[in-house]
Scaffold this motif. Structure first.
Motif, PDB file in Angstrom:
ATOM      1  N   LEU A 249       0.836  -1.209   0.000  1.00  0.00           N
ATOM      2  CA  LEU A 249       0.000   0.000   0.000  1.00  0.00           C
ATOM      3  C   LEU A 249       0.872   1.261   0.000  1.00  0.00           C
ATOM      4  N   GLU A 250       2.034   1.172   0.663  1.00  0.00           N
ATOM      5  CA  GLU A 250       2.944   2.339   0.735  1.00  0.00           C
ATOM      6  C   GLU A 250       3.370   2.772  -0.672  1.00  0.00           C
ATOM      7  N   LEU A 251       3.563   1.791  -1.545  1.00  0.00           N
ATOM      8  CA  LEU A 251       3.997   2.100  -2.916  1.00  0.00           C
ATOM      9  C   LEU A 251       2.893   2.874  -3.655  1.00  0.00           C
ATOM     10  N   ILE A 252       1.668   2.457  -3.444  1.00  0.00           N
ATOM     11  CA  ILE A 252       0.532   3.144  -4.068  1.00  0.00           C
ATOM     12  C   ILE A 252       0.430   4.568  -3.493  1.00  0.00           C
ATOM     13  N   GLN A 253       0.610   4.655  -2.177  1.00  0.00           N
ATOM     14  CA  GLN A 253       0.519   5.977  -1.532  1.00  0.00           C
ATOM     15  C   GLN A 253       1.600   6.910  -2.060  1.00  0.00           C
ATOM     16  N   GLU A 254       2.784   6.358  -2.273  1.00  0.00           N
ATOM     17  CA  GLU A 254       3.887   7.177  -2.786  1.00  0.00           C
ATOM     18  C   GLU A 254       3.545   7.711  -4.186  1.00  0.00           C
ATOM     19  N   CYS A 255       2.981   6.869  -5.019  1.00  0.00           N
ATOM     20  CA  CYS A 255       2.598   7.296  -6.379  1.00  0.00           C
ATOM     21  C   CYS A 255       1.486   8.345  -6.316  1.00  0.00           C
ATOM     22  N   LEU A 256       0.546   8.158  -5.406  1.00  0.00           N
ATOM     23  CA  LEU A 256      -0.552   9.124  -5.286  1.00  0.00           C
ATOM     24  C   LEU A 256      -0.056  10.449  -4.730  1.00  0.00           C
TER      25      LEU A 256
END
Ligand SMILES: Cc1cc2nc3c(=O)[nH]c(=O)nc-3n(C[C@H](O)[C@H](O)[C@H](O)COP(=O)(O)O)c2cc1C
Length: 219
Positions: free
Chosen positions: A30-37
């Motif tokens: 989820l952290e990776l998605i948050q970073e992209c967002l």
């Protein structure tokens, strides 16, 4: 976290609609998605209003339900004259490319429930209420951020594909996810997963000369 060694030009020319090369077996943090967002929030937004929202779906049951809505819509689209497979059927240049797009789209529809993350970009406001220019500015204030998310994802070894077919059943998706349908509009669904391999090629597009108009409409 790996950042791919891509130039800006390579990033812009190789961020493809990834469907067949999504790794359906590898979880996405989820952290990776948050970073992209987080990066996506730097995109332009009309009046600096920032009316965007991003619903990230990792729950398997919810993804399965969304995939079912998507498949229902895809089945109708696949059989329609306007589907990617039917477009340009008489054009020997474009017909094979369109057939590949349709095969790939069918593959995604079949496997949508297995894609580990679905990202749904939303806008505050109810879309049909917004007409003409206000409709354009509503979506133009969300899609650049969605595209930034897709670029940031590509740089991190993730593949994405902007889709809109589930929107035919937007209200059902809203009920499933608790999105307040009367005041929040969904703009699409972006299946997101690690890619199988990281090499992608620029797409063949119609020539710039066919769509370029300098100082006024020409042709
Ligand atoms: C507004 C919009 C809606 C789209 N909807 C879908 C969709 O519902 N399903 C799908 O598989 N691809 C969808 N696509 C992806 C396009 O099919 C894809 O961008 C196009 O075939 C070109 O491929 P490329 O992005 O790899 O160059 C959509 C793209 C856009 C911009």
């Amino acid at each position: 976290m790996t950042i791919l060694d891509l130039s800006a030009t390579e990033l812009l020319t190789t961020t493809r609609a990834v469907r067949k090369r999504l790794d359906l077996t590898r979880p996405v943090e989820l952290e990776l998605i948050q970073e992209c967002l987080q990066l996506a929030l730097q995109a332009p937004t009309g009046g600096n209003a920032q009316r965007w929202h991003f619903v990230v779906v990792t729950d398997a049951d919810k993804r399965a339900a969304l995939a079912e809505l998507y498949r229902r819509s895809f089945a109708v689209y696949r059989d329609s004259a306007g589907s990617a497979g039917a477009l340009y059927a008489d054009d020997p240049q474009r017909a094979p490319q369109q057939k590949r797009v349709m095969d790939s789209a069918a593959h995604l529809a079949d496997h949508m429930h297995e894609v580990p993350v679905h990202v749904i970009p939303c806008s505050e406001g109810r879309a049909p209420m917004a007409q003409g220019a206000s409709s354009a500015s509503m979506w133009a204030s969300v899609y650049p951020a969605a595209w930034s998310f897709m670029l940031a994802a590509r740089l991190r070894g993730l593949g994405t594909c902007l889709t809109t077919l589930h929107l035919v059943h937007e209200q059902e998706a809203a009920e499933l996810l608790g999105i307040p349908y009367d005041r929040i509009s969904q703009g699409g669904l972006i299946p997101t997963a690690h890619t199988l391999g990281t090499d992608f090629k620029p797409a063949r597009r119609q020539p710039l000369a066919d769509v370029l108009h300098v100082n006024g409409w020409s042709g």
